[in-house]
Design a protein around this motif. Structure first.
Motif, mmCIF file in Angstrom:
data_model
loop_
_atom_site.group_PDB
_atom_site.id
_atom_site.type_symbol
_atom_site.label_atom_id
_atom_site.label_comp_id
_atom_site.label_asym_id
_atom_site.label_seq_id
_atom_site.Cartn_x
_atom_site.Cartn_y
_atom_site.Cartn_z
ATOM 1 N N ILE A 1 0.874 -1.166 0.000
ATOM 2 C CA ILE A 1 0.000 0.000 0.000
ATOM 3 C C ILE A 1 0.912 1.216 0.000
ATOM 4 C CG2 ILE A 1 -1.807 1.207 1.283
ATOM 5 C CD1 ILE A 1 -2.625 -1.546 2.382
ATOM 6 N N SER B 1 -2.528 6.952 4.320
ATOM 7 C CA SER B 1 -3.877 7.349 3.930
ATOM 8 C C SER B 1 -4.515 6.311 3.015
ATOM 9 C CB SER B 1 -3.891 8.738 3.290
ATOM 10 O OG SER B 1 -3.100 8.761 2.128
ATOM 11 N N ALA B 2 -3.722 5.679 2.149
ATOM 12 C CA ALA B 2 -4.259 4.614 1.294
ATOM 13 C C ALA B 2 -4.671 3.405 2.134
ATOM 14 C CB ALA B 2 -3.232 4.210 0.243
ATOM 15 N N GLU C 1 -8.465 2.038 2.348
ATOM 16 C CA GLU C 1 -8.769 0.649 2.020
ATOM 17 C C GLU C 1 -9.533 -0.042 3.150
ATOM 18 O OE1 GLU C 1 -6.114 -3.246 1.505
ATOM 19 O OE2 GLU C 1 -5.779 -1.728 -0.039
ATOM 20 N N THR D 1 -7.118 12.769 0.368
ATOM 21 C CA THR D 1 -7.436 11.481 -0.257
ATOM 22 C C THR D 1 -8.916 11.446 -0.594
ATOM 23 O OG1 THR D 1 -5.715 10.422 1.062
ATOM 24 C CG2 THR D 1 -7.349 8.970 0.044
#
Length: 185
Positions: free
Chosen positions: A109, A113-114, A118, A153
């Protein structure tokens, strides 16, 4: 007389042989019959159950096909690494592991933030009921929303709507669960 119990012979036809039990079934009732079974192989296995009165008249039968899976252990090992250089991870299988049935999934990842984005749907759908479960859903949802907004994001509209509903519902639930003294049970 239909009020008399019926004597029934129950036969289980399993891949390793036939087992029988004789039971008395009271009129207008049912009776449970149990057998121990240990699968010797994996794959599809067929079981047939036949119940007859002792006079031989068929009363009921059922056939089931069951998929037998190997006994296994599902393990998750999460590591967070900053990939600014080469890293080596060593994973050790248990001595009794069947290598041909072992899988490894590596997921990368690109940033915190990702990772939060997720995990957001799982967090939103996290079951709750008591104070601890409600807080376990509410506090991370607030933090996730703030981190994602600060990082810029994007959150899809459906997830954003669900997140807002979760935050509102959780806050209302915590207010309802609060005691007169100001604490929670």
């Amino acid at each position: 007389d239909t009020a008399q119990p019926r004597t029934v012979q129950v036969e289980l036809r399993a891949p390793d042989g036939v087992r029988t039990q004789t039971v008395a079934v009271p009129a207008h009732h049912s009776t449970a019959v149990h057998w121990a079974y240990e699968a010797k192989t994996v794959g599809t296995q067929k079981f047939t159950l036949v119940a007859r009165e002792l006079n031989g008249q068929l009363r009921d039968a059922e056939e089931r096909v069951i998929e037998i899976h190997p006994r296994s252990v599902y393990e998750v090992d999460t590591r967070t690494l900053l990939l600014d250089r080469e890293h080596t991870l060593t994973l050790t299988l248990r001595p009794d592991a069947q290598r041909e049935r072992t899988t490894l999934t590596v997921e990368t990842i690109p940033g915190v933030s990702a990772l939060i984005a997720e995990s957001l749907n799982y967090l939103i759908d996290y079951p709750y009921g008591c104070v601890e479960q409600t807080v376990s859903r509410f506090v991370p949802a607030v933090i996730a929303q703030r981190v994602l907004e600060a990082a810029g994001t994007p959150i899809d509209p459906q997830t954003r709507s669900k997140l807002a509903a979760v935050l509102e519902q959780s806050l209302q639930r915590l207010q309802r669960l609060q005691t007169e003294e100001g604490g929670w049970g």
